[in-house]
Design a protein around this motif. Structure first.
Motif, PDB file in Angstrom:
ATOM      1  N   GLY A 202      14.464  -0.346   9.889  1.00 16.02           N
ATOM      2  CA  GLY A 202      13.144  -0.330  10.506  1.00 16.02           C
ATOM      3  C   GLY A 202      12.071  -0.672   9.500  1.00 16.02           C
ATOM      4  N   PRO A 203      10.821  -0.401   9.855  1.00 15.40           N
ATOM      5  CA  PRO A 203       9.696  -0.819   9.004  1.00 15.40           C
ATOM      6  C   PRO A 203       9.495   0.126   7.829  1.00 15.40           C
ATOM      7  CG  PRO A 203       8.875   0.310  10.933  1.00 15.40           C
ATOM      8  CD  PRO A 203      10.375   0.242  11.101  1.00 15.40           C
ATOM      9  N   GLU A 204      10.496   0.243   6.982  1.00 14.73           N
ATOM     10  CA  GLU A 204      10.394   1.256   5.922  1.00 14.73           C
ATOM     11  C   GLU A 204       9.368   0.887   4.862  1.00 14.73           C
ATOM     12  OE1 GLU A 204      14.129   1.960   4.039  1.00 14.73           O
ATOM     13  OE2 GLU A 204      14.691  -0.138   3.987  1.00 14.73           O
ATOM     14  N   LYS A 205       9.164  -0.410   4.625  1.00 19.07           N
ATOM     15  CA  LYS A 205       8.137  -0.773   3.640  1.00 19.07           C
ATOM     16  C   LYS A 205       6.745  -0.409   4.149  1.00 19.07           C
ATOM     17  CE  LYS A 205      10.559  -4.426   1.147  1.00 19.07           C
ATOM     18  NZ  LYS A 205      10.599  -5.867   0.819  1.00 19.07           N
ATOM     19  N   GLY A 206       6.489  -0.722   5.415  1.00 23.75           N
ATOM     20  CA  GLY A 206       5.192  -0.366   5.990  1.00 23.75           C
ATOM     21  C   GLY A 206       4.989   1.142   6.043  1.00 23.75           C
ATOM     22  N   LEU A 207       6.052   1.853   6.415  1.00 28.90           N
ATOM     23  CA  LEU A 207       5.961   3.316   6.484  1.00 28.90           C
ATOM     24  C   LEU A 207       5.712   3.906   5.101  1.00 28.90           C
ATOM     25  CD1 LEU A 207       6.172   5.905   8.180  1.00 28.90           C
ATOM     26  CD2 LEU A 207       8.656   5.828   7.851  1.00 28.90           C
ATOM     27  N   ALA A 208       6.343   3.319   4.086  1.00 28.67           N
ATOM     28  CA  ALA A 208       6.131   3.816   2.718  1.00 28.67           C
ATOM     29  C   ALA A 208       4.674   3.623   2.294  1.00 28.67           C
ATOM     30  CB  ALA A 208       7.066   3.111   1.743  1.00 28.67           C
ATOM     31  N   VAL A 209       4.098   2.469   2.618  1.00 28.29           N
ATOM     32  CA  VAL A 209       2.690   2.231   2.282  1.00 28.29           C
ATOM     33  C   VAL A 209       1.794   3.225   3.022  1.00 28.29           C
ATOM     34  CG1 VAL A 209       0.768   0.600   2.515  1.00 28.29           C
ATOM     35  CG2 VAL A 209       2.985  -0.199   1.654  1.00 28.29           C
TER      36      VAL A 209
ATOM     37  N   MET B 102       2.657  -1.444  11.470  1.00 30.33           N
ATOM     38  CA  MET B 102       2.737  -2.493  12.492  1.00 30.33           C
ATOM     39  C   MET B 102       2.702  -3.888  11.869  1.00 30.33           C
ATOM     40  SD  MET B 102       0.853  -0.788  15.821  1.00 30.33           S
ATOM     41  CE  MET B 102      -0.735  -0.372  15.177  1.00 30.33           C
ATOM     42  N   ALA B 103       2.218  -3.991  10.606  1.00 30.78           N
ATOM     43  CA  ALA B 103       2.237  -5.284   9.915  1.00 30.78           C
ATOM     44  C   ALA B 103       3.632  -5.626   9.391  1.00 30.78           C
ATOM     45  CB  ALA B 103       1.249  -5.260   8.740  1.00 30.78           C
ATOM     46  N   ASP B 104       4.491  -4.639   9.300  1.00 28.21           N
ATOM     47  CA  ASP B 104       5.847  -4.873   8.788  1.00 28.21           C
ATOM     48  C   ASP B 104       6.659  -5.581   9.872  1.00 28.21           C
ATOM     49  OD1 ASP B 104       8.490  -4.704   7.922  1.00 28.21           O
ATOM     50  OD2 ASP B 104       8.144  -2.784   6.908  1.00 28.21           O
ATOM     51  N   PRO B 105       7.166  -6.788   9.588  1.00 18.77           N
ATOM     52  CA  PRO B 105       7.916  -7.498  10.646  1.00 18.77           C
ATOM     53  C   PRO B 105       9.139  -6.729  11.134  1.00 18.77           C
ATOM     54  CG  PRO B 105       7.971  -8.703   8.545  1.00 18.77           C
ATOM     55  CD  PRO B 105       7.003  -7.574   8.365  1.00 18.77           C
ATOM     56  N   GLU B 106       9.638  -5.809  10.307  1.00 18.02           N
ATOM     57  CA  GLU B 106      10.779  -4.987  10.744  1.00 18.02           C
ATOM     58  C   GLU B 106      10.385  -3.958  11.798  1.00 18.02           C
ATOM     59  OE1 GLU B 106      13.936  -5.554   9.864  1.00 18.02           O
ATOM     60  OE2 GLU B 106      13.120  -7.296   8.810  1.00 18.02           O
ATOM     61  N   TRP B 107       9.110  -3.809  12.025  1.00 18.02           N
ATOM     62  CA  TRP B 107       8.674  -2.897  13.077  1.00 18.02           C
ATOM     63  C   TRP B 107       9.065  -3.453  14.463  1.00 18.02           C
ATOM     64  CZ3 TRP B 107       3.992  -3.091  16.417  1.00 18.02           C
ATOM     65  CH2 TRP B 107       3.854  -1.937  17.166  1.00 18.02           C
ATOM     66  N   ARG B 108       9.009  -4.763  14.627  1.00 17.75           N
ATOM     67  CA  ARG B 108       9.447  -5.449  15.853  1.00 17.75           C
ATOM     68  C   ARG B 108       8.820  -4.858  17.118  1.00 17.75           C
ATOM     69  NH1 ARG B 108      14.988  -7.683  14.496  1.00 17.75           N
ATOM     70  NH2 ARG B 108      15.266  -7.158  12.309  1.00 17.75           N
ATOM     71  N   GLY B 109       7.531  -4.604  17.065  1.00 15.88           N
ATOM     72  CA  GLY B 109       6.870  -4.028  18.240  1.00 15.88           C
ATOM     73  C   GLY B 109       7.384  -2.647  18.596  1.00 15.88           C
ATOM     74  N   GLY B 110       8.025  -1.992  17.635  1.00 17.04           N
ATOM     75  CA  GLY B 110       8.567  -0.643  17.847  1.00 17.04           C
ATOM     76  C   GLY B 110      10.038  -0.628  18.219  1.00 17.04           C
ATOM     77  N   ASP B 111      10.590  -1.788  18.530  1.00 22.45           N
ATOM     78  CA  ASP B 111      11.993  -1.854  18.984  1.00 22.45           C
ATOM     79  C   ASP B 111      12.921  -2.164  17.818  1.00 22.45           C
ATOM     80  OD1 ASP B 111      11.517  -1.302  21.710  1.00 22.45           O
ATOM     81  OD2 ASP B 111      10.867  -3.380  22.025  1.00 22.45           O
ATOM     82  N   TYR B 112      12.942  -1.290  16.855  1.00 24.35           N
ATOM     83  CA  TYR B 112      13.759  -1.513  15.655  1.00 24.35           C
ATOM     84  C   TYR B 112      15.011  -0.654  15.625  1.00 24.35           C
ATOM     85  CZ  TYR B 112      10.967   2.573  14.339  1.00 24.35           C
ATOM     86  OH  TYR B 112      10.340   3.800  14.338  1.00 24.35           O
ATOM     87  N   TYR B 113      15.186   0.195  16.651  1.00 18.31           N
ATOM     88  CA  TYR B 113      16.263   1.197  16.549  1.00 18.31           C
ATOM     89  C   TYR B 113      17.654   0.563  16.564  1.00 18.31           C
ATOM     90  CZ  TYR B 113      12.476   4.480  17.361  1.00 18.31           C
ATOM     91  OH  TYR B 113      11.298   5.187  17.255  1.00 18.31           O
TER      92      TYR B 113
ATOM     93  N   ALA C  52       9.182   5.761  11.915  1.00 20.18           N
ATOM     94  CA  ALA C  52       7.882   5.086  11.850  1.00 20.18           C
ATOM     95  C   ALA C  52       7.104   5.213  13.163  1.00 20.18           C
ATOM     96  CB  ALA C  52       8.069   3.617  11.480  1.00 20.18           C
ATOM     97  N   ASN C  53       7.782   5.063  14.282  1.00 21.73           N
ATOM     98  CA  ASN C  53       7.060   5.194  15.551  1.00 21.73           C
ATOM     99  C   ASN C  53       6.516   6.615  15.729  1.00 21.73           C
ATOM    100  OD1 ASN C  53       7.422   2.547  16.350  1.00 21.73           O
ATOM    101  ND2 ASN C  53       9.228   2.970  17.597  1.00 21.73           N
ATOM    102  N   ALA C  54       7.283   7.615  15.309  1.00 19.72           N
ATOM    103  CA  ALA C  54       6.781   8.994  15.381  1.00 19.72           C
ATOM    104  C   ALA C  54       5.501   9.126  14.550  1.00 19.72           C
ATOM    105  CB  ALA C  54       7.840   9.977  14.888  1.00 19.72           C
ATOM    106  N   TYR C  55       5.476   8.439  13.406  1.00 18.60           N
ATOM    107  CA  TYR C  55       4.258   8.486  12.573  1.00 18.60           C
ATOM    108  C   TYR C  55       3.070   7.898  13.326  1.00 18.60           C
ATOM    109  CZ  TYR C  55       1.542   8.605   8.260  1.00 18.60           C
ATOM    110  OH  TYR C  55       0.599   8.892   7.311  1.00 18.60           O
ATOM    111  N   LEU C  56       3.310   6.800  14.046  1.00 20.90           N
ATOM    112  CA  LEU C  56       2.232   6.204  14.850  1.00 20.90           C
ATOM    113  C   LEU C  56       1.724   7.194  15.896  1.00 20.90           C
ATOM    114  CD1 LEU C  56       3.677   2.623  15.611  1.00 20.90           C
ATOM    115  CD2 LEU C  56       2.071   3.276  13.796  1.00 20.90           C
ATOM    116  N   TYR C  57       2.662   7.808  16.624  1.00 21.10           N
ATOM    117  CA  TYR C  57       2.257   8.670  17.741  1.00 21.10           C
ATOM    118  C   TYR C  57       1.564   9.948  17.270  1.00 21.10           C
ATOM    119  CZ  TYR C  57       4.221   5.875  21.473  1.00 21.10           C
ATOM    120  OH  TYR C  57       4.445   4.871  22.381  1.00 21.10           O
ATOM    121  N   ILE C  58       2.064  10.532  16.196  1.00 24.92           N
ATOM    122  CA  ILE C  58       1.466  11.800  15.753  1.00 24.92           C
ATOM    123  C   ILE C  58       0.097  11.555  15.125  1.00 24.92           C
ATOM    124  CG2 ILE C  58       1.760  13.837  14.309  1.00 24.92           C
ATOM    125  CD1 ILE C  58       4.764  13.517  14.611  1.00 24.92           C
ATOM    126  N   THR C  59      -0.045  10.467  14.343  1.00 21.11           N
ATOM    127  CA  THR C  59      -1.383  10.190  13.805  1.00 21.11           C
ATOM    128  C   THR C  59      -2.368   9.928  14.940  1.00 21.11           C
ATOM    129  OG1 THR C  59      -0.835   7.840  13.470  1.00 21.11           O
ATOM    130  CG2 THR C  59      -0.571   9.314  11.576  1.00 21.11           C
TER     131      THR C  59
END
Lengths: 369, 369
Positions: free
Chosen positions: B212-219, B195-206, B275-282
């Motif tokens: 999308g927030p690939e840097k944040g997802l990688a971290v 969610m800190a990755d600006p490419e996440w865009r509140g989840g509306d990156y599709y 990335a959003n799936a990662y948020l929801y499943i965690t």
């Protein structure tokens, strides 16, 4: 314990000569910011150097100038306390590479611009070289003791190994003689979180309008903070308790207390710490391997030393577990150095060295004499 | 072990009725993507449902369509293997909330746009409701067994607790009946990184140009990956070995093998996961507390059940340590359910359930009969 702030002297030392570094470069214009407590005796024989941890600073027993919070070891350092400022002259210096007054990546380079990522990669031994320069300037040929927890313990070990004639006693708490693969891995996550933040700008964020990569730095701090606590401690403190609510919200707010706590830890950290300094200091810790510096054999690091050692580990510390302290104790035995080694029981994980562990107080007071 | 890919049937089920969720909402237009292996017998009595872990998917024993890598449990599932597809009809369904074909935050909402963060927060029990709908559609009244490791084990526990008459045997590997404070903390770090990755865009990156927030997802993946390995295993595999170099570079490249490995794990993950799936499943995992669902007493979750249980933990798993499995075993004993519980010795930490642990193979084969 004293209720008024301990009288402290905030000072800076500007080195006249460049500081030689392990990377092969010389660092020019080094400033060392430090605090002292108590009085140096006429023989300069009662000095204790306290080395701080990764995100610590020289404000060991005086209020932090940014947060206003008490010093990070007020329970240990003061009149009549285990590190007794009535009898000892206590010094705590901000390590080079940090951001509380000593030279680091946020400091101006010779061209007047911040060093940023042009700052050389430093090592724990380089930090210690800074301490030695400070001791020289203060006229202290030989320390009564060097004391440190966590990264402070690495500095204490490095000082005792590389400048053995400068110290009578070394007290190493919750530390290690090398960073493990898991230690490196956690630090790398933090560095990647900082460098993934577009506000990091390759490290050149000092002139930017914003506050730099504070989101990335907050994530780095959150990840690191988990490693400072024990699983049991987190369970005791937070469990699955909800934060200011009676039921889960089925959303992504901080429903759980532990989430709220971690977010606060991350955000408040960015007010007082420089992201590039975090990169450089974690790198120094990852590079630390005292055996490697001494031909691959840890005992060789202490050969011929007459320093007395005391090692303390905590049973719930999984960052630098007891096995790491035991490894150092074995090397000291092999080198013929006097060493006492204790594993203390405390529920707080790695952070135990900063918290209320009365047995630690007794060990520290007893060893320092 | 078979060298050719196992014949698999890739199928989707579109539910005609909305799926009721724990949050109180009904999820419309649910699609469940699944793979099957082997043949369902005439009595529909030989079905085994395998539940996948956080970042797993339905490709348990067939090549992954994006990475081309073999299925994630080919060592366990196939003809003559412990989960024997010559004798059993094996089903593995992508959980709802995920991103490999089943409905999740990347799927279109009724308005035709991706759900993104409008997707309801789901639970482990909601995932299981999806599985039950699939079993209904397949005409399977009662499973021979449900099997899962890690989050798959949570689903197995939830299915056995909430739909006891639908399953004869539950095999729960390296799992837990609740997420601990430390478990939640690590997940929260990952979510904050995304969610800190600006490419996440509140989840509306599709619809955005980037990935999308690939840097944040990688971290997030890097931090999580550390928890899947044991300290000892990391030491054995990486130690302080340098990556393709003879000496430290005094820079911020991946000097150490463990850094290079983690960066690769992070980056490659972003090619295959949303990335959003990662948020929801965690979030679903953090919300999981089987006792809480059943009046605060874990034994109550299994009251009256005739399901047979087998619990397996690994001695080096610090994510879901043996104590968590033991806690489940005690609850099952208190509920009068037949249960066998084994702690296996394996060096790989939590990931042991996916790796070469011959004793696990024997336990699985023995329990499934």
């Amino acid at each position: 314990m004293a209720t008024a702030p301990l009288p402290a002297a905030s000072q800076v030392l500007d080195l006249t000569a460049p500081l030689p570094l392990d990377c092969g470069k010389d660092l020019p214009g080094v400033r060392i910011a430090y605090e002292t407590y108590g009085t140096l005796d006429a023989e300069a024989s009662n000095a204790i150097l306290i080395c701080h941890a990764l995100t610590g600073d020289q404000y060991v027993a005086s209020p932090h100038p940014i947060t206003g919070k008490p010093g990070w070891w007020v329970r240990m350092v003061g009149p009549g306390l285990p590190i007794d400022t009535d009898r000892h002259f206590v010094i705590c210096a901000n390590v080079i590479g940090s951001c509380m007054g000593s030279t680091g990546p946020a400091s101006p380079a010779p061209d007047g611009q911040p060093w940023a990522m042009r700052f050389p990669v430093i090592t724990i031994r380089d930090m210690v070289r800074g301490h030695i320069a400070l001791l020289d300037a203060l006229g202290i040929a030989r320390l009564h003791a060097v004391v440190g927890g966590s990264m402070g313990g690495m500095q204490a070990l490095s000082l005792a190994a590389n400048f053995a004639d400068r110290v009578e006693r070394a007290l190493v708490i919750a530390s290690t003689a090398r960073h493990s693969a898991q230690n490196i891995a956690f630090h790398e996550v933090g560095r990647q979180a900082i460098m993934a933040d577009p506000e990091w700008r390759g490290g050149d964020y000092y002139a930017a309008a914003g506050k730099g990569p504070e989101k990335g730095l907050a994530v780095a701090r959150m990840a690191a903070h988990i490693t400072y606590l024990s699983e049991e401690g987190m369970h005791e403190k937070f469990g699955r308790n909800l934060q200011d609510r009676d039921a889960k919200t089925f959303g992504f707010d901080a429903d759980f207390q532990v989430e709220s706590y971690l977010r606060h830890q991350g955000l408040s950290f960015t007010d007082r710490f420089d992201a590039n300094a975090y990169l450089y200091i974690t790198r120094a810790m990852d590079y630390f391997d005292l055996a490697e510096e001494h031909g691959g054999r840890l005992a060789s690091a202490f050969a011929g030393s007459r320093t007395r050692f005391c090692l303390v580990s905590f049973d719930t510390d999984w960052l630098y577990p007891t096995a790491e302290s035991r490894r150092i104790a074995h090397a000291l035995n092999a080198a013929g150095c006097p060493v006492s080694f204790m594993e203390l029981s405390a529920p707080f994980g790695h952070d135990s060295f900063l918290l209320d562990v009365p047995t630690l107080d007794r060990v520290v007071a007893g060893f320092l004499g």
